[in-house]
Design a protein around this motif. Structure first.
Motif, PDB file in Angstrom:
ATOM      1  N   ASP A  61       0.833  -1.203   0.000  1.00  0.00           N
ATOM      2  CA  ASP A  61       0.000   0.000   0.000  1.00  0.00           C
ATOM      3  C   ASP A  61       0.870   1.256   0.000  1.00  0.00           C
ATOM      4  OD1 ASP A  61      -2.363  -1.457  -0.022  1.00  0.00           O
ATOM      5  OD2 ASP A  61      -2.502  -1.506   2.162  1.00  0.00           O
ATOM      6  N   ASP A  62       1.969   1.215  -0.761  1.00  0.00           N
ATOM      7  CA  ASP A  62       2.908   2.341  -0.908  1.00  0.00           C
ATOM      8  C   ASP A  62       3.675   2.661   0.373  1.00  0.00           C
ATOM      9  OD1 ASP A  62       2.211   2.752  -3.609  1.00  0.00           O
ATOM     10  OD2 ASP A  62       0.462   3.930  -2.998  1.00  0.00           O
ATOM     11  N   THR A  63       3.535   1.816   1.393  1.00  0.00           N
ATOM     12  CA  THR A  63       4.313   1.983   2.620  1.00  0.00           C
ATOM     13  C   THR A  63       5.526   1.055   2.562  1.00  0.00           C
ATOM     14  OG1 THR A  63       2.346   2.519   3.912  1.00  0.00           O
ATOM     15  CG2 THR A  63       4.306   1.806   5.124  1.00  0.00           C
ATOM     16  N   PRO A  64       6.741   1.582   2.725  1.00  0.00           N
ATOM     17  CA  PRO A  64       7.938   0.732   2.614  1.00  0.00           C
ATOM     18  C   PRO A  64       7.948  -0.403   3.628  1.00  0.00           C
ATOM     19  CG  PRO A  64       8.532   3.065   2.547  1.00  0.00           C
ATOM     20  CD  PRO A  64       7.078   2.999   2.938  1.00  0.00           C
ATOM     21  N   LEU A  65       8.422  -1.556   3.185  1.00  0.00           N
ATOM     22  CA  LEU A  65       8.594  -2.706   4.065  1.00  0.00           C
ATOM     23  C   LEU A  65      10.078  -2.846   4.405  1.00  0.00           C
ATOM     24  CD1 LEU A  65       6.371  -5.317   2.203  1.00  0.00           C
ATOM     25  CD2 LEU A  65       5.839  -4.230   4.395  1.00  0.00           C
ATOM     26  N   SER A  66      10.372  -3.053   5.664  1.00  0.00           N
ATOM     27  CA  SER A  66      11.753  -3.248   6.101  1.00  0.00           C
ATOM     28  C   SER A  66      12.063  -4.741   6.061  1.00  0.00           C
ATOM     29  CB  SER A  66      11.954  -2.686   7.514  1.00  0.00           C
ATOM     30  OG  SER A  66      13.281  -2.892   7.954  1.00  0.00           O
ATOM     31  N   LYS A 102       5.679  -9.883   8.538  1.00  0.00           N
ATOM     32  CA  LYS A 102       5.772  -8.485   8.106  1.00  0.00           C
ATOM     33  C   LYS A 102       4.676  -8.141   7.095  1.00  0.00           C
ATOM     34  CE  LYS A 102      10.729  -8.084   9.028  1.00  0.00           C
ATOM     35  NZ  LYS A 102      12.100  -7.867   8.460  1.00  0.00           N
ATOM     36  N   LEU A 103       4.388  -9.064   6.183  1.00  0.00           N
ATOM     37  CA  LEU A 103       3.322  -8.824   5.209  1.00  0.00           C
ATOM     38  C   LEU A 103       1.961  -8.795   5.895  1.00  0.00           C
ATOM     39  CD1 LEU A 103       4.502 -11.095   2.250  1.00  0.00           C
ATOM     40  CD2 LEU A 103       4.595  -8.595   2.375  1.00  0.00           C
ATOM     41  N   ARG A 104       1.743  -9.665   6.855  1.00  0.00           N
ATOM     42  CA  ARG A 104       0.475  -9.716   7.578  1.00  0.00           C
ATOM     43  C   ARG A 104       0.253  -8.423   8.361  1.00  0.00           C
ATOM     44  NH1 ARG A 104       1.013 -14.486   9.329  1.00  0.00           N
ATOM     45  NH2 ARG A 104       2.104 -13.952  11.261  1.00  0.00           N
ATOM     46  N   THR A 105       1.325  -7.904   8.974  1.00  0.00           N
ATOM     47  CA  THR A 105       1.221  -6.648   9.720  1.00  0.00           C
ATOM     48  C   THR A 105       0.874  -5.486   8.798  1.00  0.00           C
ATOM     49  OG1 THR A 105       2.812  -7.412  11.387  1.00  0.00           O
ATOM     50  CG2 THR A 105       2.482  -5.030  11.186  1.00  0.00           C
ATOM     51  N   ALA A 106       1.493  -5.471   7.606  1.00  0.00           N
ATOM     52  CA  ALA A 106       1.283  -4.362   6.677  1.00  0.00           C
ATOM     53  C   ALA A 106      -0.062  -4.433   5.967  1.00  0.00           C
ATOM     54  CB  ALA A 106       2.410  -4.351   5.644  1.00  0.00           C
TER      55      ALA A 106
END
Length: 225
Positions: A144-149, A200-204
């Protein structure tokens, strides 16, 4: 991506391997033609970097024999032979590209990106699945256009899932393309990295787009909401 480097200049070989690992690739290395040919014939790689002047079997002979059994795996020749006839011979035997030594690492990596994109018929450097995006050039992922670390290994896993979205990927396939020879299908390393990526994907996203198919492997699905 899993890359084999066949290069007898050990310092150059190890330097290129380390640079590629830092940029998300898994690499195997060997320093002579006999071992190189054996690895080509028995292992599965996404790309082969091949020197020509090798002890044992010459690089061109490796290429000739390899192309008799595999016509699709990209081969990039790295050689100090800069004469046009050397390049023509290598390309005629089935090489996909030819880079003359000395070379800049940035150019080598750009050529690798080009060859691997061609292999997966991926015209855009930006891979997408639903709300997930991964830029293969910058190695940056977002939801959703939010960077993933993501760690290097998590990024490599996500890239591979995106290239093969909608298809079940077995642990054995992941090992062939994303890990070096020190890992086997019973290793906990695979499960640890996939679990971390899924968290991380589930959180985002609010849901887990990577589904575990018991006894088969994992599959990346489109949005499930």
């Amino acid at each position: 991506m899993h890359i084999l480097i066949i290069e007898d200049e050990q310092q150059l070989c190890l330097s290129v391997a380390e640079g590629l690992r830092m940029n998300g690739y898994e690499t195997d290395t060997c320093f002579d033609g006999n071992e190189g040919l054996e690895l080509c014939m028995t292992e599965s790689y996404d790309l082969i970097l091949l020197d020509l002047n090798l002890p044992g079997i010459d690089g061109l002979e490796i290429l000739r024999q390899f192309r008799m059994s595999d016509s699709t795996t990209p081969v990039l020749i790295l050689s100090a032979r800069g004469q046009i006839q050397d390049k023509v011979e290598g390309l005629d035997l089935g090489a996909n590209d030819y880079l003359t030594k000395p070379f800049h690492f940035e150019e080598l990596e750009a050529r690798i990106r080009s060859l691997t994109r061609r292999k997966f018929i991926q015209e855009d450097v930006c891979l997408k699945c639903g709300r997930i995006t991964f830029d293969t050039r910058t190695r940056k992922a977002s939801a959703d256009d939010t960077p993933l670390s993501l760690t290097r290994k998590e990024g490599a896993l996500l890239e591979y899932f995106l290239l093969h979205q909608g298809r079940i990927i077995s642990p054995e396939e992941m090992i062939e393309h994303l890990w070096d020879g020190s890992v086997n299908s019973f290793s906990n390393s695979i499960r640890v990295h996939i679990s971390s990526l899924r968290k991380k994907l589930r959180t985002a996203l609010g849901f887990d787009p990577i589904q575990n198919k018991i006894g088969q492997g994992y599959i990346l699905m489109e949005d499930m909401q």
